[in-house]
Design a protein around this motif. Structure first.
Motif, PDB file in Angstrom:
ATOM      1  N   GLY A 169       0.792  -1.228   0.000  1.00  0.00           N
ATOM      2  CA  GLY A 169       0.000   0.000   0.000  1.00  0.00           C
ATOM      3  C   GLY A 169       0.821   1.273   0.000  1.00  0.00           C
ATOM      4  O   GLY A 169       0.247   2.366   0.077  1.00  0.00           O
ATOM      5  N   ILE A 170       2.161   1.161  -0.087  1.00  0.00           N
ATOM      6  CA  ILE A 170       3.009   2.353  -0.120  1.00  0.00           C
ATOM      7  C   ILE A 170       2.836   3.060  -1.462  1.00  0.00           C
ATOM      8  O   ILE A 170       2.830   2.437  -2.514  1.00  0.00           O
ATOM      9  N   LYS A 171       2.703   4.384  -1.418  1.00  0.00           N
ATOM     10  CA  LYS A 171       2.576   5.171  -2.651  1.00  0.00           C
ATOM     11  C   LYS A 171       3.952   5.297  -3.298  1.00  0.00           C
ATOM     12  O   LYS A 171       4.860   5.877  -2.707  1.00  0.00           O
ATOM     13  N   PRO A 172       4.152   4.747  -4.510  1.00  0.00           N
ATOM     14  CA  PRO A 172       5.490   4.769  -5.111  1.00  0.00           C
ATOM     15  C   PRO A 172       5.796   6.086  -5.814  1.00  0.00           C
ATOM     16  O   PRO A 172       4.902   6.815  -6.244  1.00  0.00           O
ATOM     17  N   CYS A 173       7.087   6.369  -5.931  1.00  0.00           N
ATOM     18  CA  CYS A 173       7.571   7.484  -6.735  1.00  0.00           C
ATOM     19  C   CYS A 173       7.926   6.929  -8.111  1.00  0.00           C
ATOM     20  O   CYS A 173       8.736   6.008  -8.217  1.00  0.00           O
ATOM     21  N   LEU A 174       7.312   7.449  -9.173  1.00  0.00           N
ATOM     22  CA  LEU A 174       7.502   6.929 -10.525  1.00  0.00           C
ATOM     23  C   LEU A 174       8.493   7.804 -11.291  1.00  0.00           C
ATOM     24  O   LEU A 174       8.349   9.033 -11.327  1.00  0.00           O
TER      25      LEU A 174
END
Length: 308
Positions: free
Chosen positions: A139-144
């Motif tokens: 559920g971690i919001k990734p950096c793209l």
């Protein structure tokens, strides 16, 4: 031709009523759900790749375990039916054949109809299980990150970039703290090949307030090759990206923002008499006796003389 009566589905239970309300259009939509579908024939590589993508997307994902005799580029209707049933606007489909080995199709819907669909072939795959490093939390919001000029020059890759952002993003947040930036997913374009790498951000001591950041590869590491695409027309794509009027920020007069996001305002004031401005009453700003006598003489000189 006689008009066809459409059957209106009315909920019987409270749970059914909540489910129908949740599917209705909203001003701020829910986080996009993604369907993970297996085709009739799949290989170990495509199954494991689909599972890893499912783990990256959790908890906003639904994994369908059964195999389905579906060919999305020939007939998209079954996929649209699944999307309507599970209220999902994204999908990932895995298949394997002699003509197209280790095949993955990712796509998205608009108004329960297909919007964009891209077919990718897996040329090299290294899954989560092959990396011994510590994994990121679910559920971690990734950096793209996207590297390569092809993402700007090739229209298919440009739309694929937008699709991948849509595919991997989560709920919208206003700010991200430094400790919350734990996961980085990077896509590198080289011709018709896309290299996907996943890293965990490790913050270490640096001797100052700002920590030293290091990247540790956690997987999956996948080399994709662009195959077929089925993209929406410019008019349909523009319609799908249209924002409601209620969400658009109202323009405020004399307010602007600079490149760093600082709010700047312009105030219109009448001309002020600086001599009459009240300054801070302190000893250093008080007038001396000589200045007071000189000011008194100036007032007397300006005063008109009246006849008695």
């Amino acid at each position: 031709m006689p008009a066809v009566m459409q059957r209106i589905v009315r909920p019987i239970t409270h749970k059914g009523k909540k489910a129908l309300i949740d599917k209705e259009p909203k001003l701020i939509e829910n986080t996009k759900q993604c369907l993970f579908i297996k085709g009739k024939n799949t290989s170990d590589i495509t199954r494991n790749c689909l599972l890893d993508l499912y783990l990256l997307k959790k908890p906003d994902a639904v994994n369908l375990n059964k195999k389905n005799d579906i060919l999305p580029f020939e007939n998209i209707v079954p996929v649209e039916g699944f999307a309507r049933k599970y209220n999902a606007s994204l999908f990932a489909f895995a298949s394997h054949s002699k003509k197209r080995p280790h095949n993955v199709i990712i796509g998205r819907m608009y108004d329960d109809q297909l919007l964009d669909m891209v077919e990718l072939g897996i040329e090299r795959y290294k899954g989560f299980s092959e990396f011994t490093s510590e994994k990121v939390a679910v559920g971690i919001k990734p950096c793209l990150l996207f590297a390569g000029p092809q993402f700007d020059q090739n229209p298919d890759l440009k739309r694929l970039q937008n699709l991948l952002v849509d595919f991997l993003q989560r709920e919208t947040v206003k700010a991200v703290r430094l400790q919350g930036l734990e996961h980085v997913i990077m896509f590198t374009a080289d011709g018709d090949k896309i290299y996907m790498r996943s890293y965990r951000v490790v913050l270490k001591k640096s001797g100052s307030k700002t920590p030293r950041a290091e990247l540790e590869e956690v997987g999956p590491a996948i080399d994709f090759k662009l195959r077929r695409t089925k993209l929406a027309s410019d008019d349909l794509y523009k319609l799908a990206c249209k924002r409601p009027k209620a969400l658009k920020a109202k323009k405020v007069k004399n307010i602007a923002h600079d490149a760093f996001g600082t709010k700047l305002g312009r105030i219109h004031m009448t001309r002020q008499n600086i001599d009459k401005l009240q300054t801070r009453k302190m000893k250093g700003l008080k007038k001396s006796a000589t200045e007071k006598k000189l000011q008194k003489k100036q007032r007397a000189a300006k005063k008109p003389i009246t006849a008695k």
